[in-house]
Design a protein around this motif. Structure first.
Motif, PDB file in Angstrom:
ATOM      1  N   ILE A 149      38.270 -41.412  -3.300  1.00 25.17           N
ATOM      2  CA  ILE A 149      38.970 -40.436  -4.208  1.00 25.17           C
ATOM      3  C   ILE A 149      38.393 -38.974  -4.099  1.00 25.17           C
ATOM      4  O   ILE A 149      37.962 -37.993  -3.997  1.00 25.17           O
ATOM      5  CB  ILE A 149      40.263 -40.895  -4.812  1.00 25.17           C
ATOM      6  CG1 ILE A 149      40.805 -41.833  -4.501  1.00 25.17           C
ATOM      7  CG2 ILE A 149      40.908 -39.316  -5.455  1.00 25.17           C
ATOM      8  CD1 ILE A 149      42.263 -41.220  -3.188  1.00 25.17           C
ATOM      9  N   TYR A 150      36.508 -39.886  -5.073  1.00 27.36           N
ATOM     10  CA  TYR A 150      35.531 -39.035  -5.041  1.00 27.36           C
ATOM     11  C   TYR A 150      35.668 -37.796  -3.962  1.00 27.36           C
ATOM     12  O   TYR A 150      35.348 -36.625  -3.803  1.00 27.36           O
ATOM     13  CB  TYR A 150      34.870 -40.041  -5.635  1.00 27.36           C
ATOM     14  CG  TYR A 150      33.456 -38.756  -6.642  1.00 27.36           C
ATOM     15  CD1 TYR A 150      33.516 -38.050  -7.293  1.00 27.36           C
ATOM     16  CD2 TYR A 150      32.126 -38.971  -5.211  1.00 27.36           C
ATOM     17  CE1 TYR A 150      32.256 -37.387  -7.631  1.00 27.36           C
ATOM     18  CE2 TYR A 150      31.116 -37.855  -5.873  1.00 27.36           C
ATOM     19  CZ  TYR A 150      31.149 -37.277  -7.357  1.00 27.36           C
ATOM     20  OH  TYR A 150      30.184 -36.716  -7.169  1.00 27.36           O
ATOM     21  N   ALA A 151      34.746 -38.348  -3.031  1.00 23.16           N
ATOM     22  CA  ALA A 151      34.455 -38.189  -2.309  1.00 23.16           C
ATOM     23  C   ALA A 151      35.738 -37.161  -0.908  1.00 23.16           C
ATOM     24  O   ALA A 151      35.182 -36.330  -0.624  1.00 23.16           O
ATOM     25  CB  ALA A 151      33.856 -39.042  -1.108  1.00 23.16           C
ATOM     26  N   THR A 152      36.519 -37.013  -1.586  1.00 23.64           N
ATOM     27  CA  THR A 152      37.757 -36.953  -0.827  1.00 23.64           C
ATOM     28  C   THR A 152      38.230 -35.286  -1.381  1.00 23.64           C
ATOM     29  O   THR A 152      37.831 -34.302  -0.919  1.00 23.64           O
ATOM     30  CB  THR A 152      38.910 -37.394  -0.974  1.00 23.64           C
ATOM     31  OG1 THR A 152      39.098 -38.562   0.082  1.00 23.64           O
ATOM     32  CG2 THR A 152      39.826 -36.475  -0.082  1.00 23.64           C
ATOM     33  N   MET A 153      37.398 -35.621  -2.834  1.00 24.07           N
ATOM     34  CA  MET A 153      37.653 -34.343  -3.051  1.00 24.07           C
ATOM     35  C   MET A 153      36.532 -33.481  -3.596  1.00 24.07           C
ATOM     36  O   MET A 153      36.855 -32.417  -3.261  1.00 24.07           O
ATOM     37  CB  MET A 153      37.718 -34.342  -5.260  1.00 24.07           C
ATOM     38  CG  MET A 153      39.419 -35.591  -5.363  1.00 24.07           C
ATOM     39  SD  MET A 153      40.945 -34.413  -4.572  1.00 24.07           S
ATOM     40  CE  MET A 153      41.791 -35.693  -4.824  1.00 24.07           C
TER      41      MET A 153
ATOM     42  N   ILE B 145      39.517 -32.162 -11.725  1.00 22.77           N
ATOM     43  CA  ILE B 145      38.324 -32.022 -12.309  1.00 22.77           C
ATOM     44  C   ILE B 145      37.182 -30.989 -11.455  1.00 22.77           C
ATOM     45  O   ILE B 145      36.741 -30.669 -11.384  1.00 22.77           O
ATOM     46  CB  ILE B 145      37.226 -32.975 -13.295  1.00 22.77           C
ATOM     47  CG1 ILE B 145      37.877 -33.841 -14.500  1.00 22.77           C
ATOM     48  CG2 ILE B 145      35.694 -33.323 -13.398  1.00 22.77           C
ATOM     49  CD1 ILE B 145      37.232 -34.992 -15.535  1.00 22.77           C
ATOM     50  N   HIS B 146      37.549 -31.935 -10.182  1.00 21.52           N
ATOM     51  CA  HIS B 146      36.876 -31.636  -8.980  1.00 21.52           C
ATOM     52  C   HIS B 146      36.985 -30.838  -8.175  1.00 21.52           C
ATOM     53  O   HIS B 146      36.226 -29.934  -7.108  1.00 21.52           O
ATOM     54  CB  HIS B 146      35.855 -33.497  -8.304  1.00 21.52           C
ATOM     55  CG  HIS B 146      35.277 -34.016  -9.144  1.00 21.52           C
ATOM     56  ND1 HIS B 146      33.740 -33.706  -8.837  1.00 21.52           N
ATOM     57  CD2 HIS B 146      35.151 -35.375  -9.356  1.00 21.52           C
ATOM     58  CE1 HIS B 146      33.161 -34.598  -9.569  1.00 21.52           C
ATOM     59  NE2 HIS B 146      34.293 -35.397 -10.459  1.00 21.52           N
ATOM     60  N   LEU B 147      38.411 -30.150  -8.078  1.00 20.33           N
ATOM     61  CA  LEU B 147      38.879 -29.725  -7.215  1.00 20.33           C
ATOM     62  C   LEU B 147      39.831 -28.339  -7.534  1.00 20.33           C
ATOM     63  O   LEU B 147      39.261 -27.567  -7.726  1.00 20.33           O
ATOM     64  CB  LEU B 147      39.820 -29.908  -6.175  1.00 20.33           C
ATOM     65  CG  LEU B 147      40.438 -29.148  -5.005  1.00 20.33           C
ATOM     66  CD1 LEU B 147      38.947 -29.009  -4.334  1.00 20.33           C
ATOM     67  CD2 LEU B 147      41.355 -30.053  -3.943  1.00 20.33           C
TER      68      LEU B 147
END
Length: 254
Positions: free
Chosen positions: A158-162, A119-121
């Motif tokens: 993980i959210y912040a990593t993306m 979703i994020h990347l």
């Protein structure tokens, strides 16, 4: 003759931050195509609000986790451009749609990792590719990141990593799309009172108070703190702003 009014695509524009972005963009005299995942009814309410402002708007269904649907979505955008806007091109893309998963790093599952990265990347990469095919030169992309790339709060690794990956991607997009005079920037909201992440910031009094106490301006963010900044990036006033990360957090954890 094609419509001369600029047109922005806002993903996840039916609620929360995306809704406020869509409305603020309309206030700048820009027409809007907003996407929703499930809630068509809410999306249509946003369309109506934008029409009341005096701009054109249409809502299209899109699940940003379904990469294989992007071709048909692009065709839907083309049809909407022709039928609703008398145009064949968009001018701005706001990559806003997303979800939050709060879990300890050691407890994160592969499934959670995959959905966040898709979703994020991955979704952002390949949707942007598609939209660039129908974007006017001189347009712009606004990627939405998070204050969590600067502030480490347990549970968002993980959210912040993306989102960190998106911030790096933004610089490369700005570099490579410069020849088309397309600007690419990141807006990184701080903690905001929305239903994001099950509404934790909004509904948990302790979390809300903690964030407010650690923010220079003394409160938690609201959706309308963010939309106007995204809208600014879609105007000529921002013509020389490129490859930037703009944090909109009220001075959180500084």
């Amino acid at each position: 003759m094609e419509n001369q009014t600029k047109i922005a695509v806002v993903t996840g524009g039916s609620r929360g931050l995306g809704k406020d972005m869509a409305i603020n963009i309309a206030k700048k005299g820009i027409d809007v195509i907003l996407t929703y995942n499930n809630n068509k009814e809410e999306a249509q309410k946003v369309v109506k609000q934008i029409e009341e402002i005096g701009q054109k708007a249409v809502a299209l269904q899109l699940n940003v986790a379904e990469i294989k649907s992007f071709d048909s979505f692009t065709e839907n955008v083309k049809t909407a451009l022709k039928n609703h806007f008398n145009s064949s091109k968009i001018d701005f893309l706001i990559n806003n749609a997303g979800i939050g998963i709060h879990t300890a790093f050691t407890q994160t599952t592969e499934e959670q990792f995959d959905i966040l990265s898709t979703i994020h990347l991955k979704g952002v990469v390949f949707l942007t590719q598609k939209m660039l095919l129908i974007m006017n030169d001189g347009g712009g992309v606004v990627n939405i990141s998070s204050g969590l790339t600067r502030i480490a709060l347990a549970g968002y690794s993980i959210y912040a990593t993306m989102k960190g990956a998106i911030e790096t991607l933004t610089k490369y997009q700005a570099k490579e799309l410069g020849e088309r005079k397309i600007r690419v920037n990141v807006v990184a909201p701080g903690a905001i009172e929305t239903d994001f992440g099950n509404g934790t910031v909004r509904d948990n009094a302790d979390v809300n108070a903690f964030i407010a106490a650690n923010t220079a301006l003394g409160r938690v963010g609201l959706p309308d703190d963010i939309g106007s900044v995204v809208a600014f990036l879609c105007t000529q006033d921002a013509k020389w702003v490129n490859a930037q990360r703009i944090e909109v957090s009220g001075g959180q954890m500084i």
